[in-house]
Scaffold this motif. Structure first.
Motif, short mmCIF file in Angstrom:
data_model
loop_
_atom_site.label_atom_id
_atom_site.label_comp_id
_atom_site.label_asym_id
_atom_site.label_seq_id
_atom_site.Cartn_x
_atom_site.Cartn_y
_atom_site.Cartn_z
N VAL A 1 46.25 -22.99 -42.47
CA VAL A 1 47.58 -23.27 -41.94
C VAL A 1 48.45 -22.03 -42.07
N TYR A 2 49.09 -21.68 -40.97
CA TYR A 2 50.01 -20.53 -40.92
C TYR A 2 51.37 -20.98 -40.44
N HIS A 3 52.39 -20.24 -40.87
CA HIS A 3 53.72 -20.39 -40.28
C HIS A 3 54.00 -19.12 -39.50
N GLY B 1 53.81 -25.39 -42.00
CA GLY B 1 53.04 -24.62 -41.03
C GLY B 1 53.26 -25.10 -39.61
N ASN B 2 52.95 -24.22 -38.65
CA ASN B 2 53.03 -24.60 -37.25
C ASN B 2 51.80 -24.15 -36.44
N VAL B 3 50.82 -23.54 -37.12
CA VAL B 3 49.58 -23.10 -36.49
C VAL B 3 48.42 -23.42 -37.42
N ILE B 4 47.35 -23.97 -36.83
CA ILE B 4 46.11 -24.20 -37.58
C ILE B 4 45.05 -23.30 -36.96
N GLN C 1 42.85 -15.33 -34.59
CA GLN C 1 43.47 -15.02 -35.88
C GLN C 1 44.96 -14.74 -35.69
N PRO C 2 45.84 -15.47 -36.39
CA PRO C 2 47.27 -15.21 -36.28
C PRO C 2 47.61 -13.78 -36.72
N GLY C 3 48.64 -13.21 -36.11
CA GLY C 3 49.03 -11.83 -36.38
C GLY C 3 49.72 -11.66 -37.72
N SER C 4 50.07 -10.42 -38.03
CA SER C 4 50.69 -10.08 -39.32
C SER C 4 52.09 -10.67 -39.46
N GLU C 5 52.69 -11.07 -38.35
CA GLU C 5 54.02 -11.69 -38.41
C GLU C 5 53.94 -13.12 -38.94
N CYS C 6 52.74 -13.67 -39.02
CA CYS C 6 52.52 -15.04 -39.51
C CYS C 6 52.18 -15.02 -41.00
N ARG C 7 52.59 -16.06 -41.68
CA ARG C 7 52.36 -16.18 -43.12
C ARG C 7 51.37 -17.31 -43.38
N LEU C 8 50.29 -17.00 -44.13
CA LEU C 8 49.32 -18.03 -44.51
C LEU C 8 49.97 -18.99 -45.50
N VAL C 9 49.94 -20.27 -45.16
CA VAL C 9 50.54 -21.29 -46.01
C VAL C 9 49.49 -21.92 -46.92
N GLY C 10 48.28 -22.10 -46.40
CA GLY C 10 47.22 -22.70 -47.20
C GLY C 10 46.13 -23.27 -46.32
#
Length: 113
Positions: A109-111, A81-84, A37-46
């Motif tokens: 997708v997260y950035h 995004g740069n992370v799936i 799971q991406p951390g709180s510094e990452c933003r969910l894009v969709g």
């Protein structure tokens, strides 16, 4: 004669479409898959779905999955995004044992900085 010409053109277009694969774009190359799971510094894009048709393409399941992953990465990059995260395959079904179906991957997708 016109019917044969039209039939020839239709067959050529169909065969050209059958040999396509999804190339990974330069932006898509920077997108990574993760099962953490991406951390709180990452933003969910969709959420995005990547797909590759196996019907009449001659793709085997492995190539179709690779192309679906490329499609997923390209779409994630297009959204910024740069992370799936949590990519799952939805290509297996009762019907896939009888006929080739589309290979699909779905992921969030997260950035991340």
């Amino acid at each position: 004669m016109q019917k044969r010409a039209l039939l020839g053109i239709a067959v050529a277009v169909l065969l050209a479409g059958c040999s396509t694969s999804t190339e990974l774009s330069s932006a898509g190359q920077s997108v990574k898959f993760t099962d953490k799971q991406p951390g709180s510094e990452c933003r969910l894009v969709g959420q995005v779905t990547g797909a590759q048709s196996t019907w009449l393409t001659g793709h085997d399941e492995g190539n179709a999955q690779r192309d679906a992953a490329n499609d997923l990465r390209n779409k994630a990059a297009a959204l910024g995004g740069n992370v799936i995260y949590g990519a799952t395959s939805s290509s297996e079904s009762f019907w896939s044992s009888f006929a080739p179906l589309d290979s699909k991957l779905v992921g969030q997708v997260y950035h991340c900085p």
